[in-house]
Design an enzyme around this catalytic site. Sequence first.
Site, PDB file in Angstrom:
ATOM      1  N   GLU A 116       2.095  -9.642   6.751  1.00 38.09           N
ATOM      2  CA  GLU A 116       2.990  -9.312   7.875  1.00 38.09           C
ATOM      3  C   GLU A 116       2.840 -10.295   9.032  1.00 38.09           C
ATOM      4  O   GLU A 116       3.242 -10.008  10.159  1.00 38.09           O
ATOM      5  CB  GLU A 116       2.720  -7.875   8.349  1.00 38.09           C
ATOM      6  CG  GLU A 116       3.062  -6.855   7.272  1.00 38.09           C
ATOM      7  CD  GLU A 116       2.756  -5.423   7.688  1.00 38.09           C
ATOM      8  OE1 GLU A 116       2.243  -5.213   8.806  1.00 38.09           O
ATOM      9  OE2 GLU A 116       3.025  -4.522   6.890  1.00 38.09           O
ATOM     10  N   SER A 127       0.871  -1.180   0.000  1.00 35.75           N
ATOM     11  CA  SER A 127       0.000   0.000   0.000  1.00 35.75           C
ATOM     12  C   SER A 127       0.909   1.232   0.000  1.00 35.75           C
ATOM     13  O   SER A 127       1.034   1.948   0.964  1.00 35.75           O
ATOM     14  CB  SER A 127      -0.964  -0.019   1.193  1.00 35.75           C
ATOM     15  OG  SER A 127      -0.284   0.012   2.415  1.00 35.75           O
ATOM     16  N   HIS A 130       8.893  -0.987   9.296  1.00 40.70           N
ATOM     17  CA  HIS A 130       9.117  -1.980   8.232  1.00 40.70           C
ATOM     18  C   HIS A 130       8.158  -1.707   7.064  1.00 40.70           C
ATOM     19  O   HIS A 130       7.380  -0.758   7.099  1.00 40.70           O
ATOM     20  CB  HIS A 130       8.873  -3.393   8.775  1.00 40.70           C
ATOM     21  CG  HIS A 130       7.442  -3.664   9.146  1.00 40.70           C
ATOM     22  ND1 HIS A 130       6.953  -4.916   9.422  1.00 40.70           N
ATOM     23  CD2 HIS A 130       6.365  -2.832   9.293  1.00 40.70           C
ATOM     24  CE1 HIS A 130       5.664  -4.853   9.701  1.00 40.70           C
ATOM     25  NE2 HIS A 130       5.284  -3.614   9.642  1.00 40.70           N
ATOM     26  N   ARG A 131       8.198  -2.580   6.039  1.00 40.21           N
ATOM     27  CA  ARG A 131       7.200  -2.578   4.967  1.00 40.21           C
ATOM     28  C   ARG A 131       6.551  -3.953   4.948  1.00 40.21           C
ATOM     29  O   ARG A 131       7.053  -4.894   5.543  1.00 40.21           O
ATOM     30  CB  ARG A 131       7.871  -2.334   3.594  1.00 40.21           C
ATOM     31  CG  ARG A 131       8.714  -1.115   3.462  1.00 40.21           C
ATOM     32  CD  ARG A 131       8.022   0.186   3.272  1.00 40.21           C
ATOM     33  NE  ARG A 131       6.824   0.290   2.524  1.00 40.21           N
ATOM     34  CZ  ARG A 131       6.563   1.261   1.652  1.00 40.21           C
ATOM     35  NH1 ARG A 131       7.489   2.158   1.386  1.00 40.21           N
ATOM     36  NH2 ARG A 131       5.400   1.360   1.062  1.00 40.21           N
ATOM     37  N   SER A 132       5.457  -4.073   4.197  1.00 39.66           N
ATOM     38  CA  SER A 132       4.792  -5.382   4.176  1.00 39.66           C
ATOM     39  C   SER A 132       5.647  -6.437   3.470  1.00 39.66           C
ATOM     40  O   SER A 132       5.653  -7.601   3.860  1.00 39.66           O
ATOM     41  CB  SER A 132       3.417  -5.275   3.544  1.00 39.66           C
ATOM     42  OG  SER A 132       3.496  -4.642   2.287  1.00 39.66           O
ATOM     43  N   LYS A 155       7.625  -0.051  14.355  1.00 38.10           N
ATOM     44  CA  LYS A 155       6.506  -0.857  13.851  1.00 38.10           C
ATOM     45  C   LYS A 155       7.100  -1.923  12.951  1.00 38.10           C
ATOM     46  O   LYS A 155       7.584  -1.625  11.859  1.00 38.10           O
ATOM     47  CB  LYS A 155       5.568   0.069  13.073  1.00 38.10           C
ATOM     48  CG  LYS A 155       4.322  -0.615  12.566  1.00 38.10           C
ATOM     49  CD  LYS A 155       3.522   0.344  11.694  1.00 38.10           C
ATOM     50  CE  LYS A 155       2.252  -0.298  11.203  1.00 38.10           C
ATOM     51  NZ  LYS A 155       1.863   0.198   9.882  1.00 38.10           N
ATOM     52  N   LYS A 164       9.843   5.425   6.932  1.00 42.13           N
ATOM     53  CA  LYS A 164      10.247   4.259   6.143  1.00 42.13           C
ATOM     54  C   LYS A 164      11.386   4.718   5.233  1.00 42.13           C
ATOM     55  O   LYS A 164      11.136   5.475   4.280  1.00 42.13           O
ATOM     56  CB  LYS A 164       9.076   3.758   5.297  1.00 42.13           C
ATOM     57  CG  LYS A 164       7.930   3.149   6.093  1.00 42.13           C
ATOM     58  CD  LYS A 164       6.742   2.825   5.175  1.00 42.13           C
ATOM     59  CE  LYS A 164       5.671   2.031   5.902  1.00 42.13           C
ATOM     60  NZ  LYS A 164       4.393   1.975   5.136  1.00 42.13           N
ATOM     61  N   GLN A 175      -6.713  -2.309   7.294  1.00 43.66           N
ATOM     62  CA  GLN A 175      -5.507  -3.062   6.947  1.00 43.66           C
ATOM     63  C   GLN A 175      -4.822  -3.706   8.151  1.00 43.66           C
ATOM     64  O   GLN A 175      -4.381  -4.850   8.081  1.00 43.66           O
ATOM     65  CB  GLN A 175      -4.529  -2.133   6.230  1.00 43.66           C
ATOM     66  CG  GLN A 175      -3.247  -2.795   5.760  1.00 43.66           C
ATOM     67  CD  GLN A 175      -2.362  -1.828   4.996  1.00 43.66           C
ATOM     68  OE1 GLN A 175      -2.619  -1.523   3.835  1.00 43.66           O
ATOM     69  NE2 GLN A 175      -1.331  -1.327   5.632  1.00 43.66           N
ATOM     70  N   GLU A 176      -4.681  -2.971   9.261  1.00 45.73           N
ATOM     71  CA  GLU A 176      -3.882  -3.515  10.366  1.00 45.73           C
ATOM     72  C   GLU A 176      -4.504  -3.217  11.720  1.00 45.73           C
ATOM     73  O   GLU A 176      -4.821  -2.066  12.021  1.00 45.73           O
ATOM     74  CB  GLU A 176      -2.470  -2.902  10.339  1.00 45.73           C
ATOM     75  CG  GLU A 176      -1.732  -3.210   9.061  1.00 45.73           C
ATOM     76  CD  GLU A 176      -0.411  -2.472   8.940  1.00 45.73           C
ATOM     77  OE1 GLU A 176       0.168  -2.074   9.971  1.00 45.73           O
ATOM     78  OE2 GLU A 176       0.037  -2.279   7.801  1.00 45.73           O
ATOM     79  N   ASP A 203       1.310   8.068   7.357  1.00 49.00           N
ATOM     80  CA  ASP A 203       2.256   7.237   6.600  1.00 49.00           C
ATOM     81  C   ASP A 203       2.199   7.694   5.135  1.00 49.00           C
ATOM     82  O   ASP A 203       3.065   8.450   4.679  1.00 49.00           O
ATOM     83  CB  ASP A 203       1.859   5.762   6.784  1.00 49.00           C
ATOM     84  CG  ASP A 203       2.620   4.793   5.896  1.00 49.00           C
ATOM     85  OD1 ASP A 203       3.573   5.211   5.245  1.00 49.00           O
ATOM     86  OD2 ASP A 203       2.246   3.597   5.853  1.00 49.00           O
ATOM     87  N   GLU A 218      -3.158   5.087  12.451  1.00 48.69           N
ATOM     88  CA  GLU A 218      -2.331   5.478  11.299  1.00 48.69           C
ATOM     89  C   GLU A 218      -3.213   5.616  10.053  1.00 48.69           C
ATOM     90  O   GLU A 218      -4.141   4.822   9.860  1.00 48.69           O
ATOM     91  CB  GLU A 218      -1.277   4.384  11.098  1.00 48.69           C
ATOM     92  CG  GLU A 218      -0.303   4.608   9.953  1.00 48.69           C
ATOM     93  CD  GLU A 218       0.733   3.479   9.891  1.00 48.69           C
ATOM     94  OE1 GLU A 218       1.103   2.934  10.961  1.00 48.69           O
ATOM     95  OE2 GLU A 218       1.148   3.130   8.782  1.00 48.69           O
ATOM     96  N   ASP A 272      -3.942   0.634  11.734  1.00 50.39           N
ATOM     97  CA  ASP A 272      -3.534   1.328  10.513  1.00 50.39           C
ATOM     98  C   ASP A 272      -4.691   1.151   9.533  1.00 50.39           C
ATOM     99  O   ASP A 272      -4.886   0.059   8.999  1.00 50.39           O
ATOM    100  CB  ASP A 272      -2.235   0.748   9.943  1.00 50.39           C
ATOM    101  CG  ASP A 272      -1.794   1.477   8.675  1.00 50.39           C
ATOM    102  OD1 ASP A 272      -2.524   2.380   8.221  1.00 50.39           O
ATOM    103  OD2 ASP A 272      -0.718   1.139   8.125  1.00 50.39           O
ATOM    104  N   HIS A 316      -3.298  -6.241   2.543  1.00 47.42           N
ATOM    105  CA  HIS A 316      -2.322  -7.229   3.025  1.00 47.42           C
ATOM    106  C   HIS A 316      -2.915  -8.626   3.181  1.00 47.42           C
ATOM    107  O   HIS A 316      -2.234  -9.540   3.616  1.00 47.42           O
ATOM    108  CB  HIS A 316      -1.751  -6.800   4.385  1.00 47.42           C
ATOM    109  CG  HIS A 316      -0.831  -5.631   4.291  1.00 47.42           C
ATOM    110  ND1 HIS A 316      -0.296  -5.022   5.393  1.00 47.42           N
ATOM    111  CD2 HIS A 316      -0.348  -4.962   3.220  1.00 47.42           C
ATOM    112  CE1 HIS A 316       0.463  -4.021   5.013  1.00 47.42           C
ATOM    113  NE2 HIS A 316       0.449  -3.953   3.701  1.00 47.42           N
TER     114      HIS A 316
HETATM  115  P1  PGA Z   1       3.220  -1.182   2.772  1.00 45.14           P
HETATM  116  O1  PGA Z   1       2.428  -0.427   3.876  1.00 45.14           O
HETATM  117  O2  PGA Z   1       2.380  -2.365   2.357  1.00 45.14           O
HETATM  118  O3  PGA Z   1       3.295  -0.158   1.670  1.00 45.14           O
HETATM  119  O4  PGA Z   1       4.539  -1.560   3.325  1.00 45.14           O
HETATM  120  C1  PGA Z   1       2.365  -0.849   5.174  1.00 45.14           C
HETATM  121  C2  PGA Z   1       1.707   0.282   5.906  1.00 45.14           C
HETATM  122  O5  PGA Z   1       0.746   0.872   5.353  1.00 45.14           O
HETATM  123  O6  PGA Z   1       2.142   0.656   6.981  1.00 45.14           O
HETATM  124 ZN    ZN Z   2       0.632   2.440   6.977  1.00 47.84          ZN
END
Ligand code: PGA
Ligand code: ZN
Length: 415
Positions: A197, A41, A358-360, A381, A330, A153-154, A305, A278, A233, A144
């Site tokens: 994740e 994302s 981190h990233r996914s 995170k 990031k 998402q989270e 973010d 977030e 998030d 994700h």
């Molecule tokens: P990402 O995003 O999938 O681009 O790493 C994770 C997030 O939104 O924190």
């Molecule tokens: Zn995010």
Amino acid sequence: MDRIESISARKILDSRGNPTVEVEVRGGKGVGRAAAPGGASRGKHEVIAFPPGGVEVSIRLLEETVRPALVGEELDFKRVDTVLRELDGTSNFAKIGGNLAVAISMATAKASASSRGLPLFRCLGEGVVCIPFPLGNVLGGGAHAGRNAPDIQEFLIIPVGAKKFIDAAFANARVHRRVREYLEFEDERFSGGKGDEGAWAPNLDNSKALEVVVRACEEISGEVGFQIRPGLDVAASELYDERRGKYVYSREGVTRDGGEQVDYVVDLIRTYKLFYVEDPLHQEDFKGFSELTSKVGDRCLVCGDDLFVTNVDRIRRGVEEGAANAVIVKPNQVGTLSGTSAAIGLAKRNGWLPVMSHRSGETTDETISHLAVGWGCPIIKTGVVGGERIAKLNELIRIEEELGEKAGMAKLQNI
Ligand code: PGA
Ligand code: ZN
């Protein structure tokens, strides 16, 4: 000053099986290796991860133009970042790719630390060293996860009452396990599936998912003897339909306009006593962020973010507009460690809380653990379980052990 003697790059796998880049830098008596992660994302205003043609094109450019320019240069990431920006010549690393740039920048910093015989976190120039609290994903949906998972998402947890990092990391793992037990109870067809994740991806709506996470937090808090708080998030850019100007919650069959979205998030924060939210609004909506922050910023971290993408100009605008009180950091969103450090510094000078992230799509690279400690980010995170997530957590356990008596958990603001 040591000089760069050699620099090489290779294509490696990330945790989703996608290609990414790993770089090795040698100089003085040191060697440093670093890899760049990948997002699912991604923010619209991030630098470009790879140029058209992908990782192979970045590696060819390293061999043809970047390496000749960098060999013989000072073994110093700030100098390397300047050369990289000049060589690339675009504002968003469109030519060589931000992932190549950030891997070179991080590998240079690691090689320099290695040449001095020191861990990276001791070489980042800040005297005060503290250990960040781990913010981790225990349940997930959105971009994700697969079908039928929640729209959000989270669903995150943070053990704000922990006195030691090792206890914090294990408390998060216990919550993750307890959430699975509840999910098996809630849904007899739950298969134990996880998202990118390592967070469980159940067939639940947002409020049911939040209830499960909140209950697990409360129970495990009681068992470990310190408080663990929930967060989210929302990754709202992924829900936002620009054409209709609405957030589309497809699983729930609900749409919300900007004002309704603010009300919805305020309600979630109040009902579930969220510590952290977030990307509650989409990546262009500074105004909506400001409105939300003015309503709940005294009781909850409101973190951007996709809104800020680790970019100092966007963070500065956010500060001027009171758009948040925390910012995701990031390194590969901006492509250099210098840019990463500038974003953290700007956030801290304005009383905002930087959250190293981190990233996914991740690798086992553990550089962000050192950056969080060395640059004083009070939260990291980085997931709860899974090899590429525990690579960062276990590095922080080692750092805490090395610091011994001097190790202290960071201060979280008065939330
Ligand atoms: P990402 O995003 O999938 O681009 O790493 C994770 C997030 O939104 O924190
Ligand atoms: Zn995010």
